[in-house]
Design a protein around this motif. Structure first.
Motif, PDB file in Angstrom:
ATOM      1  N   TRP A 177       0.847  -1.184   0.000  1.00 28.19           N
ATOM      2  CA  TRP A 177       0.000   0.000   0.000  1.00 28.19           C
ATOM      3  C   TRP A 177       0.887   1.240   0.000  1.00 28.19           C
ATOM      4  O   TRP A 177       1.873   1.297   0.737  1.00 28.19           O
ATOM      5  CB  TRP A 177      -0.890   0.039   1.242  1.00 28.19           C
ATOM      6  CG  TRP A 177      -2.031  -0.915   1.214  1.00 28.19           C
ATOM      7  CD1 TRP A 177      -2.124  -2.109   1.858  1.00 28.19           C
ATOM      8  CD2 TRP A 177      -3.255  -0.748   0.507  1.00 28.19           C
ATOM      9  NE1 TRP A 177      -3.328  -2.700   1.600  1.00 28.19           N
ATOM     10  CE2 TRP A 177      -4.052  -1.885   0.760  1.00 28.19           C
ATOM     11  CE3 TRP A 177      -3.767   0.249  -0.332  1.00 28.19           C
ATOM     12  CZ2 TRP A 177      -5.323  -2.047   0.228  1.00 28.19           C
ATOM     13  CZ3 TRP A 177      -5.042   0.077  -0.855  1.00 28.19           C
ATOM     14  CH2 TRP A 177      -5.799  -1.051  -0.593  1.00 28.19           C
ATOM     15  N   ARG A 213       0.445   5.346   0.571  1.00 26.19           N
ATOM     16  CA  ARG A 213      -0.496   6.377   1.031  1.00 26.19           C
ATOM     17  C   ARG A 213      -0.034   7.746   0.550  1.00 26.19           C
ATOM     18  O   ARG A 213       1.170   7.983   0.390  1.00 26.19           O
ATOM     19  CB  ARG A 213      -0.606   6.362   2.551  1.00 26.19           C
ATOM     20  CG  ARG A 213      -1.146   5.058   3.060  1.00 26.19           C
ATOM     21  CD  ARG A 213      -1.374   4.964   4.548  1.00 26.19           C
ATOM     22  NE  ARG A 213      -0.800   5.996   5.379  1.00 26.19           N
ATOM     23  CZ  ARG A 213      -0.822   5.990   6.707  1.00 26.19           C
ATOM     24  NH1 ARG A 213      -1.401   4.988   7.343  1.00 26.19           N
ATOM     25  NH2 ARG A 213      -0.284   6.963   7.395  1.00 26.19           N
ATOM     26  N   TRP A 249      -6.558   3.201   7.855  1.00 32.15           N
ATOM     27  CA  TRP A 249      -5.795   4.443   7.943  1.00 32.15           C
ATOM     28  C   TRP A 249      -6.493   5.347   8.947  1.00 32.15           C
ATOM     29  O   TRP A 249      -7.610   5.792   8.726  1.00 32.15           O
ATOM     30  CB  TRP A 249      -5.752   5.082   6.568  1.00 32.15           C
ATOM     31  CG  TRP A 249      -4.840   6.250   6.391  1.00 32.15           C
ATOM     32  CD1 TRP A 249      -4.189   6.973   7.343  1.00 32.15           C
ATOM     33  CD2 TRP A 249      -4.488   6.855   5.146  1.00 32.15           C
ATOM     34  NE1 TRP A 249      -3.460   7.970   6.796  1.00 32.15           N
ATOM     35  CE2 TRP A 249      -3.623   7.917   5.423  1.00 32.15           C
ATOM     36  CE3 TRP A 249      -4.821   6.592   3.827  1.00 32.15           C
ATOM     37  CZ2 TRP A 249      -3.094   8.735   4.437  1.00 32.15           C
ATOM     38  CZ3 TRP A 249      -4.298   7.391   2.846  1.00 32.15           C
ATOM     39  CH2 TRP A 249      -3.438   8.448   3.150  1.00 32.15           C
ATOM     40  N   ALA A 264      -5.158   6.277  -1.324  1.00 28.25           N
ATOM     41  CA  ALA A 264      -4.428   5.034  -1.052  1.00 28.25           C
ATOM     42  C   ALA A 264      -4.326   4.253  -2.357  1.00 28.25           C
ATOM     43  O   ALA A 264      -5.313   4.085  -3.070  1.00 28.25           O
ATOM     44  CB  ALA A 264      -5.148   4.204   0.002  1.00 28.25           C
TER      45      ALA A 264
END
Length: 164
Positions: free
Chosen positions: A103, A105, A131, A143
């Protein structure tokens, strides 16, 4: 009159000693030898076919593949000190294997490499990111899921954090 093997061998030695050409006794066939002659070639052919099937066909069918990825965030607007749940749905070909992903962000945080196993006949895998936000302000967040293997894919979802 039938001679034993020992007597035949003795006669052959005597004939050679006298200078006569050696006498080679006829080979005796065992019963069923003709019938068993085909067994070894058939077994060998079956083994070769089995090797081709295992090495040639099965790896293609058994390799897991990701065919599509979608991402959604819930809720689309996160309140004060709240948590967004971002879920990527990776659709697969139904073969067993491992999905390697990470992932990314929008605040610069990268999850590192993660794995999710998929079993045979499983056509979807859920990859979850939670999150959490704290403090006052408004932030537009995104994301991105980056599927690393077995088949690279990328997808993203956006949401807003708002706390007054």
């Amino acid at each position: 009159m039938l001679l034993t093997d020992e007597e035949e061998a003795g006669g052959a030695v005597t004939a050679v000693w006298r200078g006569d050409p050696p006498v080679v006794p006829p080979r005796r066939r065992r019963k069923g030898a003709r019938k068993r002659r085909w067994v070894l070639p058939v077994l060998l052919a079956a083994a070769v076919i089995a090797v081709f099937l295992v090495l040639g066909v099965l790896p293609e069918q058994a390799a897991a593949k990701v065919t599509e990825v979608t991402v959604r965030a819930e809720p689309t607007e996160v309140g004060c000190n709240g948590t967004a749940e971002v879920v990527a749905t990776a659709r697969t070909n139904g073969a067993p294997g491992m999905i390697r992903y990470r992932w990314l962000r929008s605040d610069g945080t990268v999850s590192g490499e993660l794995t999710q196993s998929v079993s045979a006949h499983q056509t979807e895998a859920r990859l979850v990111l939670r999150w959490t936000f704290n403090g006052r302000g408004t932030q537009r967040a995104r994301a991105v899921v980056d599927i690393l293997s077995p088949t690279p894919h990328t997808a993203s979802a956006a949401f807003t954090y708002r706390c007054r």
